[in-house]
Design an enzyme around this catalytic site. Structure first.
Site, short mmCIF file in Angstrom:
data_model
loop_
_atom_site.label_atom_id
_atom_site.label_comp_id
_atom_site.label_asym_id
_atom_site.label_seq_id
_atom_site.Cartn_x
_atom_site.Cartn_y
_atom_site.Cartn_z
CG HIS A 117 -7.95 -5.19 6.93
ND1 HIS A 117 -7.92 -3.96 6.30
CD2 HIS A 117 -7.54 -6.10 6.00
CE1 HIS A 117 -7.48 -4.12 5.06
NE2 HIS A 117 -7.25 -5.40 4.85
CG ASN B 170 -8.14 -5.75 -1.29
OD1 ASN B 170 -9.11 -5.94 -2.04
ND2 ASN B 170 -8.21 -5.91 0.02
#
Length: 476
Positions: free
Chosen positions: A347, A316
């Site tokens: 998140h 990521n």
């Protein structure tokens, strides 16, 4: 059904990207038309995939654009970070605890996470360019800083909601995106020599090799995942009957099978951007074009990582860059802890996310301590270096798996049960390593570097004087 819609939309976006590059090329289409088409296509795909939940994308972007216009550049980056992250968190909490806990993975807050990154990145880049002195910026901040002109409303929504990145990203800087729309993708990054050499080269063809990687990733995920379910790591019979070494091997295999779905999503997103002509990153040493400007992962580097940092740097990638730019580089104290906490908040609302990132803080500090204090002893011979790499590869893979289990299980109870079955051994071991092998805090290391830079001219001065004297002696 939503997951099917997501895949269908991404495949349509890939076809649209080829069309966008061929028929709306910057050489024959104005930036205004390219902005309008990219935005409308993005909103259409969002509505098709998420229905009226896609309106949240417009509301979040509209609120923060109002903040940018109405507040001064001195503090707008803080307000935008607070509002964008709060709005995202509110949507995540509502989705998880009001509608459906553990609902389908392709939920509308996924795109909002990427939009949040873009909103906050843009706000910090404007702040860097209009409110900070040039000498106070890092080299990376100087490249990405936005100077003189605020983005228009169309440019802002095009950057946030374009069809290439609205569903799965990846995040890019505003300067990179605008340069791509206007047809000069490297203008703010290339040196004068690079610009002159670039004029002699034709426009590179986009790199869409990611499609084959996607096919392999999704097939392996579908075939192997049922064989190694993550939930088996906390099964009572499994814990009671399997020896510990077998539990370690199974943990690695079960977590390994969770990665291909991310490989699929990110490589397909990268292929979409590349097909549109976005992602060109200059030329390599061999003269071949590079298309990794906004790539989100390097699979081989992930699977062969020999340190926690190397794994995070290649997984990521654009999110790691975002965290570094908005938090790590700007936090004067405890930047590692602050960065992991911001990542957990970004998140979502599941407790497992917080357990993962809190564990990540401890493991990162321990890995840094080992690297600073132990690694130098293994660099004297290739054999010792190979032994060190093999050991650290195994340790890194197990540490990653151990850390990420709560991220997959989501809930507190199952996550604590897993850690308890391992007797919290990595937590305890990493705390002991971090205490026994101290590393100077980042702000003190930076001060030491600055002092060394100041000493260097003083140390060079006598040498320069001696060389001048010797030159005079030679001439006489």
């Amino acid at each position: 059904l939503s997951l099917v819609n997501f895949v269908v939309c991404q495949l349509c976006a890939l076809l649209s990207a080829f069309w966008f590059r061929l028929f709306l090329h910057p050489s024959k289409t104005s930036p205004f038309i390219r902005h309008v088409v990219a935005t409308l296509l993005g909103l259409y795909f969002a509505l098709f995939c998420f229905g009226w939940y896609a309106l949240h994308f417009l509301v979040q972007s509209g609120l923060t654009y109002g903040i940018m216009i109405l507040t001064g550049v001195e503090h707008m980056h803080k307000y935008c970070l607070l509002v964008a992250l709060s709005y995202l968190s509110l949507c995540q909490i509502t989705r998880v605890y009001v509608f459906d806990y553990g609902m389908y993975s392709a939920d509308f807050t996924g795109p909002m996470m990427v939009i949040t990154q873009k909103i906050t990145s843009l706000a910090f880049e404007i702040h860097d360019g209009m409110a900070r002195k040039e000498e106070h910026l890092t080299p990376g901040q100087k490249i990405l800083a936005i100077r003189f002109v605020m983005p228009s409303l169309l440019e802002y929504f095009s950057y946030n909601c374009n069809f290439m990145g609205i569903l799965a990203g990846p995040t890019s800087s505003y300067n990179d995106y605008i340069a791509f729309i206007e047809g000069d993708p490297r203008r703010h990054r290339d040196s004068e020599a690079d610009r002159k050499s670039k004029l002699r080269q034709s426009e590179p063809s986009p790199n869409v090799r990611h499609t084959s990687t996607n096919t392999v990733s999704i097939r392996s995920f579908g075939a192997v995942t049922p064989i190694f379910p993550v939930e088996r790591n906390i099964d009572d019979d499994f814990i009671a009957t399997m020896p510990f070494y077998a539990q370690v091997v199974y943990l690695y295999l079960s977590m390994l099978t969770t990665r291909p779905k991310y490989y699929f999503v990110w490589t397909l997103a990268d292929a979409i951007n590349n097909a549109a002509g976005f992602g060109f990153n200059g030329y390599g040493d061999d003269g071949s074009p590079r298309w990794d400007l906004i790539s989100n992962l390097r699979i081989l580097n992930i699977e062969l990582a020999t340190s926690f940092k190397v794994f995070l740097d290649n997984w990521n990638i654009q999110t790691a860059h975002w965290l570094k730019r908005v938090c790590y580089e700007r936090c004067p104290y405890h930047p590692t802890a602050a960065t992991f906490i911001l990542s957990a908040m970004w998140h979502g609302a599941y407790p497992g996310y917080y357990l993962t990132f809190l564990t990540g803080i401890v493991i990162t500090l321990a890995a840094r301590a080992v690297r600073h204090n132990v690694r130098p002893y293994f660099l004297h011979s290739p054999t010792h270096k190979l032994v060190y790499d093999v050991i650290t590869w195994a340790a890194t893979q197990i540490a990653i798996c151990y850390t990420v289990v709560p991220f997959v299980l989501l809930s507190v109870g199952p996550s604590i049960k897993f850690y308890r079955s391992w007797y919290f051994c990595l937590h305890i071991g990493c705390v002991l390593l971090a205490v026994a092998l101290p590393v100077k805090p980042r702000h003190l290391r930076l001060k030491d570097q600055q002092k060394n830079l100041l000493r260097e001219p003083v140390q060079r001065h006598p040498e320069a004087t001696d060389s001048n004297c010797s030159q005079k002696e030679k001439t006489t």
